[in-house]
Design a protein around this motif. Structure first.
Motif, PDB file in Angstrom:
ATOM      1  N   LEU A 134      10.326  15.721  -9.865  1.00  0.00           N
ATOM      2  CA  LEU A 134       8.520  15.669  -9.234  1.00  0.00           C
ATOM      3  C   LEU A 134       7.540  15.845  -9.477  1.00  0.00           C
ATOM      4  CD1 LEU A 134       9.187  14.523  -5.606  1.00  0.00           C
ATOM      5  CD2 LEU A 134       9.423  12.610  -7.153  1.00  0.00           C
ATOM      6  N   THR A 135       6.516  15.538 -10.048  1.00  0.00           N
ATOM      7  CA  THR A 135       4.972  16.424 -10.626  1.00  0.00           C
ATOM      8  C   THR A 135       3.794  15.546  -9.853  1.00  0.00           C
ATOM      9  OG1 THR A 135       6.427  16.271 -12.701  1.00  0.00           O
ATOM     10  CG2 THR A 135       3.504  16.632 -12.258  1.00  0.00           C
ATOM     11  N   TYR A 136       3.452  16.605  -9.308  1.00  0.00           N
ATOM     12  CA  TYR A 136       2.048  15.787  -7.820  1.00  0.00           C
ATOM     13  C   TYR A 136       0.886  16.611  -8.312  1.00  0.00           C
ATOM     14  CZ  TYR A 136       5.292  17.299  -4.582  1.00  0.00           C
ATOM     15  OH  TYR A 136       5.673  18.193  -3.723  1.00  0.00           O
ATOM     16  N   ASP A 137       0.082  16.410  -7.317  1.00  0.00           N
ATOM     17  CA  ASP A 137      -1.042  17.423  -7.126  1.00  0.00           C
ATOM     18  C   ASP A 137      -0.752  17.764  -5.395  1.00  0.00           C
ATOM     19  OD1 ASP A 137      -3.402  19.197  -6.074  1.00  0.00           O
ATOM     20  OD2 ASP A 137      -4.797  17.256  -7.813  1.00  0.00           O
ATOM     21  N   ARG A 138      -0.621  19.486  -5.679  1.00  0.00           N
ATOM     22  CA  ARG A 138      -0.104  18.763  -3.727  1.00  0.00           C
ATOM     23  C   ARG A 138      -1.122  19.106  -2.910  1.00  0.00           C
ATOM     24  NH1 ARG A 138       2.845  24.711  -5.038  1.00  0.00           N
ATOM     25  NH2 ARG A 138       4.896  24.217  -6.311  1.00  0.00           N
ATOM     26  N   VAL A 155       2.012  10.169  -8.036  1.00  0.00           N
ATOM     27  CA  VAL A 155       3.687  10.895  -8.375  1.00  0.00           C
ATOM     28  C   VAL A 155       3.734  10.446  -9.454  1.00  0.00           C
ATOM     29  CG1 VAL A 155       5.510  11.381  -7.573  1.00  0.00           C
ATOM     30  CG2 VAL A 155       3.514  11.696  -6.174  1.00  0.00           C
ATOM     31  N   ARG A 156       4.764  11.413 -10.395  1.00  0.00           N
ATOM     32  CA  ARG A 156       5.720  10.868 -10.688  1.00  0.00           C
ATOM     33  C   ARG A 156       6.728  11.488 -11.204  1.00  0.00           C
ATOM     34  NH1 ARG A 156       2.555  11.474 -17.420  1.00  0.00           N
ATOM     35  NH2 ARG A 156       4.425  10.213 -17.779  1.00  0.00           N
ATOM     36  N   GLY A 157       7.514  10.741 -11.621  1.00  0.00           N
ATOM     37  CA  GLY A 157       9.294  10.881 -10.964  1.00  0.00           C
ATOM     38  C   GLY A 157       9.629  10.801 -12.200  1.00  0.00           C
ATOM     39  N   ARG A 158      11.599  11.723 -12.318  1.00  0.00           N
ATOM     40  CA  ARG A 158      11.783  11.548 -13.272  1.00  0.00           C
ATOM     41  C   ARG A 158      13.062  12.261 -13.746  1.00  0.00           C
ATOM     42  NH1 ARG A 158       9.947  12.079 -18.231  1.00  0.00           N
ATOM     43  NH2 ARG A 158      11.975  12.126 -19.385  1.00  0.00           N
ATOM     44  N   GLU A 200       0.838  -1.439   0.110  1.00  0.00           N
ATOM     45  CA  GLU A 200      -0.267   0.052   0.138  1.00  0.00           C
ATOM     46  C   GLU A 200       1.262   0.966   0.040  1.00  0.00           C
ATOM     47  OE1 GLU A 200      -2.590  -0.258   2.892  1.00  0.00           O
ATOM     48  OE2 GLU A 200      -3.707  -2.113   2.382  1.00  0.00           O
ATOM     49  N   GLY A 201       0.166   2.463  -0.475  1.00  0.00           N
ATOM     50  CA  GLY A 201       1.012   3.358  -0.848  1.00  0.00           C
ATOM     51  C   GLY A 201       0.705   4.420  -1.787  1.00  0.00           C
ATOM     52  N   ILE A 202       1.583   5.152  -2.465  1.00  0.00           N
ATOM     53  CA  ILE A 202       1.162   6.984  -3.084  1.00  0.00           C
ATOM     54  C   ILE A 202       1.653   6.221  -4.428  1.00  0.00           C
ATOM     55  CG2 ILE A 202       1.371   8.766  -4.026  1.00  0.00           C
ATOM     56  CD1 ILE A 202       1.629   9.774  -1.119  1.00  0.00           C
ATOM     57  N   PRO A 203       0.685   5.942  -5.318  1.00  0.00           N
ATOM     58  CA  PRO A 203       1.626   5.214  -6.517  1.00  0.00           C
ATOM     59  C   PRO A 203       2.228   5.856  -6.891  1.00  0.00           C
ATOM     60  CG  PRO A 203      -0.915   5.018  -6.676  1.00  0.00           C
ATOM     61  CD  PRO A 203      -0.567   6.290  -4.812  1.00  0.00           C
ATOM     62  N   LEU A 204       3.756   5.659  -7.441  1.00  0.00           N
ATOM     63  CA  LEU A 204       4.576   6.085  -7.767  1.00  0.00           C
ATOM     64  C   LEU A 204       4.863   5.443  -9.369  1.00  0.00           C
ATOM     65  CD1 LEU A 204       7.325   8.701  -7.982  1.00  0.00           C
ATOM     66  CD2 LEU A 204       8.826   6.424  -6.619  1.00  0.00           C
ATOM     67  N   HIS A 205       5.177   6.634 -10.358  1.00  0.00           N
ATOM     68  CA  HIS A 205       5.037   6.090 -11.852  1.00  0.00           C
ATOM     69  C   HIS A 205       7.121   6.751 -11.638  1.00  0.00           C
ATOM     70  CE1 HIS A 205       5.394   7.366 -15.981  1.00  0.00           C
ATOM     71  NE2 HIS A 205       4.469   6.250 -15.890  1.00  0.00           N
ATOM     72  N   LEU A 206       7.793   6.215 -11.589  1.00  0.00           N
ATOM     73  CA  LEU A 206       9.522   6.723 -11.939  1.00  0.00           C
ATOM     74  C   LEU A 206       9.990   6.106 -13.676  1.00  0.00           C
ATOM     75  CD1 LEU A 206      11.757   7.186 -10.507  1.00  0.00           C
ATOM     76  CD2 LEU A 206      12.459   4.897 -10.284  1.00  0.00           C
TER      77      LEU A 206
END
Length: 298
Positions: A271-275, A282-285, A89-95
């Protein structure tokens, strides 16, 4: 292997397969089912507000990415897959990571990229008996007579030698290949934290190997590093379950003894996310500049 050839696909397997340091064995078709990585959570993250960090230039030439310690929890038996979430479980992260030659800036296709990190509670798969906290056992041969009043137990900060796994779990661990543009994308969850370390993800890049029906063979490790998260994103994640239930004292990015404090060059993710709704995803690159002819195994 040419750009048009397809890499061998994983075969069905009921469990994690052991392998040597020079081999990454395919571990199951379910591991690569998430070909449409990103999904709804990624679209929502993009639609939201961006964090204060500047966006990463897409075609810029990068300096060499910092080499950092491997840490005590690396397991050379990961599954070949892009979706490493399993039941965590946790906040989805698209890396998304792009691997380039730091000297020529050309992308490195067909490189093998490993990632591994703790879950929201600060626990690493394969080391559940260790629990949350500590950076691993100190190297063998160290003096046993500690000074009076010295702290006991494993040292904080991710130090110490490699530890043997305590169990067969392998969540939040995986290996996948870069495409012709040097990119690879993983689906995971936003990491939690444990004693002595800020929030981070471990990463390795292997090159000069061969993709076969059995997996990735040969080659060498040209990069061992860590990926870091800005403090704003971590503070927002700490308000969301199951992170909110993690009572371990958190080390900030500035307090961390491993982070080299040099921004993206040191592994700080863009990172890109809705604050207002970080739980949506979250999208990270990041672009990793490596020396493909050098061995850096951490």
């Amino acid at each position: 292997m040419t750009d048009n050839e397809q890499l061998p696909q994983p075969q069905q397997s009921d469990g994690a397969t052991r392998l040597t340091r020079r081999r990454v064995v395919v571990a199951g078709t379910g591991a690569v089912a998430a070909l449409g990585l990103g999904g709804t959570f990624a679209a929502r993250a993009v639609a939201g507000e961006r964090n204060p960090a500047e966006p990463e230039p897409r075609d810029a030439c990068y300096t060499l990415t910092s080499e950092l310690v491997e840490g005590p929890y690396y397991i050379d038996a990961d599954k070949l897959r892009r979706d490493v979430t399993e039941d965590q479980e946790g906040i989805p992260l698209h890396l998304t990571l792009k691997v380039i030659d730091a000297e020529t800036c050309k992308p490195l296709g067909n490189a093998a990229v490993d990632i591994w990190h703790c879950n929201a509670s600060g626990v690493y798969s394969g080391y559940e008996a260790v629990g949350s906290g500590g950076g691993g056992a100190p190297p063998t041969g160290m003096p046993t007579d500690a000074p009076t009043g010295a702290p006991t137990g494993p040292p904080p900060g991710g130090g110490g030698g490699h530890q043997e796994p305590t169990d067969d779990t392998r969540y939040l661990r995986g290996t996948w290949h870069t495409d012709r543009d040097g990119q690879v994308t993983f689906r995971t969850v936003f990491p939690g934290w444990y004693q002595g370390r800020c929030v981070h993800i471990h990463v390795k890049v292997h090159v000069d190997g061969e993709w076969t029906d059995a997996g990735y063979e040969g080659g060498h490790t040209c990069h061992t590093g860590q990926l870091f998260f800005d403090e704003r994103s971590v503070l927002l994640s700490a308000e969301v379950e199951p992170y909110a239930s993690n009572t371990t004292t958190r080390t900030t990015l500035d307090e961390d003894t491993i982070y080299p404090d040099n921004g993206p060059e040191g592994g700080l993710l863009h990172l890109t996310y809705d604050r207002h709704h970080i739980a949506r995803g979250v999208r990270g690159r990041l672009t990793l500049g490596v020396e493909p002819d050098t061995t850096n195994d951490g």
